[in-house]
Scaffold this motif. Structure first.
Motif, PDB file in Angstrom:
ATOM      1  N   PHE A   1     -52.491  82.244  54.848  1.00 33.98           N
ATOM      2  CA  PHE A   1     -53.299  83.321  55.304  1.00 33.98           C
ATOM      3  C   PHE A   1     -53.239  83.230  56.970  1.00 33.98           C
ATOM      4  N   SER A   2     -53.565  82.179  57.563  1.00 35.70           N
ATOM      5  CA  SER A   2     -53.730  82.122  58.671  1.00 35.70           C
ATOM      6  C   SER A   2     -52.218  82.408  59.552  1.00 35.70           C
ATOM      7  N   VAL A   3     -51.291  81.901  58.804  1.00 35.03           N
ATOM      8  CA  VAL A   3     -50.020  82.245  59.562  1.00 35.03           C
ATOM      9  C   VAL A   3     -49.386  83.502  59.660  1.00 35.03           C
ATOM     10  N   PHE A   4     -49.851  84.233  58.451  1.00 33.67           N
ATOM     11  CA  PHE A   4     -49.639  85.662  58.223  1.00 33.67           C
ATOM     12  C   PHE A   4     -50.292  86.454  59.312  1.00 33.67           C
TER      13      PHE A   4
ATOM     14  N   ALA B   1     -47.922  77.977  68.369  1.00 35.00           N
ATOM     15  CA  ALA B   1     -48.896  77.982  69.801  1.00 35.00           C
ATOM     16  C   ALA B   1     -50.174  78.942  69.794  1.00 35.00           C
ATOM     17  N   ALA B   2     -49.843  79.726  68.637  1.00 27.97           N
ATOM     18  CA  ALA B   2     -50.880  80.660  68.919  1.00 27.97           C
ATOM     19  C   ALA B   2     -51.996  80.241  67.503  1.00 27.97           C
ATOM     20  N   LEU B   3     -51.374  79.252  66.599  1.00 25.92           N
ATOM     21  CA  LEU B   3     -52.406  79.021  65.859  1.00 25.92           C
ATOM     22  C   LEU B   3     -53.642  77.873  66.390  1.00 25.92           C
TER      23      LEU B   3
ATOM     24  N   VAL C   1     -45.497  75.401  58.605  1.00 24.06           N
ATOM     25  CA  VAL C   1     -45.523  76.728  59.472  1.00 24.06           C
ATOM     26  C   VAL C   1     -44.413  77.376  59.056  1.00 24.06           C
ATOM     27  N   CYS C   2     -43.522  76.757  59.106  1.00 26.59           N
ATOM     28  CA  CYS C   2     -42.027  77.434  58.610  1.00 26.59           C
ATOM     29  C   CYS C   2     -41.882  77.937  57.388  1.00 26.59           C
ATOM     30  N   LYS C   3     -42.503  77.217  56.287  1.00 28.87           N
ATOM     31  CA  LYS C   3     -42.495  77.605  55.055  1.00 28.87           C
ATOM     32  C   LYS C   3     -43.336  78.901  55.025  1.00 28.87           C
ATOM     33  N   HIS C   4     -44.543  78.899  55.467  1.00 32.26           N
ATOM     34  CA  HIS C   4     -45.478  80.237  55.651  1.00 32.26           C
ATOM     35  C   HIS C   4     -44.807  81.343  56.264  1.00 32.26           C
ATOM     36  N   LEU C   5     -44.056  80.797  57.371  1.00 30.37           N
ATOM     37  CA  LEU C   5     -43.465  82.031  58.218  1.00 30.37           C
ATOM     38  C   LEU C   5     -42.295  82.803  57.551  1.00 30.37           C
TER      39      LEU C   5
END
Length: 230
Positions: free
Chosen positions: A5-8, A28-30, A39-43
């Motif tokens: 959710f946070s990555v989205f 960087a924005a998280l 992060v890559c998986k959620h992205l």
């Protein structure tokens, strides 16, 4: 560890601002960064859901298209935020309802426990009373059994005395030692069952008691006993 959710949300914000939602920019924005792998998986999931492809991202768009793209990205971000808020509200309501049900169940269980404890106390009191009644009954039963045993013994020895009375010849006298061999075998066995085996001494004691009460026998010289005349 960043959540999907946070990555989205972070990717949608970057896209809405016209920035490229790359792995580096998203991390960087998280707030707390996150491992590149997570992060890559959620992205990747975000790109698939949004239909986003970095390879086809235009690098130089007309101003109106760029503004439209930013508006679209902002709308997507707002919709995602709205959906997340609605989901959060639903989950909070469900959690509240669950806590309410748990409180009701706990109250019900506490009531059951109190009821069972009260019933157990009543049963315990009844058990104590039953034990006391049982002890009293056992005592009474023992007394009755003792009385019955005495009556049986008295009846038995009366039969023995009647048998001895018939053994002694009319107008004659005999000693207990002379009487004993004439007594029937089953009478001897019966005396043993009554815990008083027949001996000359036992016969003498039993016959003396009858003489004292004026029954069956009369004392004769030299330790002999004769029939009592009516």
């Amino acid at each position: 560890m960043p959540t999907e959710f946070s990555v989205f949300l972070t990717a949608d914000k970057l896209l809405a601002k016209g920035e490229r939602p790359s792995l580096r920019n998203v991390r960087a924005a998280l707030d707390k960064g996150g491992s590149p792998r997570e992060v890559c998986k959620h992205l990747r999931a975000w790109r698939k859901k949004r239909g986003y492809s970095a390879r086809h991202e235009p690098t130089d768009l007309p101003k109106d298209m760029k503004e439209a793209s930013q508006i679209l990205a902002m709308d997507l971000w707002k919709r995602a935020k709205r959906e997340a808020t609605q989901k959060f509200v639903r989950e909070r309501e469900e959690a509240t309802a669950l806590r309410r049900e748990e409180a009701q169940d706990r109250e019900h269980l506490l009531g059951m426990i109190e009821t069972l404890q009260a019933e157990n106390a009543v049963l315990k009191a009844k058990g104590v009373a039953a034990d006391q009644d049982g002890e009293r009954l056992q005592t009474r039963l023992a007394k009755v059994e003792n009385q019955l045993e005495r009556l049986r013994a008295e009846e038995f020895w009366d039969r023995v005395m009647q048998e001895i009375h018939d053994i002694i010849p009319d107008g004659s006298a005999m000693t207990p030692a002379e009487i004993l061999p004439e007594i029937k075998t089953w009478t001897v066995r019966g005396a043993a069952l009554h815990k008083e085996p027949l001996t000359p001494g036992v016969l003498k004691k039993k016959m003396d008691v009858r003489i004292k009460h004026g029954k069956y026998f009369e004392a004769q010289p030299q330790g002999r006993y004769g029939r009592r005349t009516a």
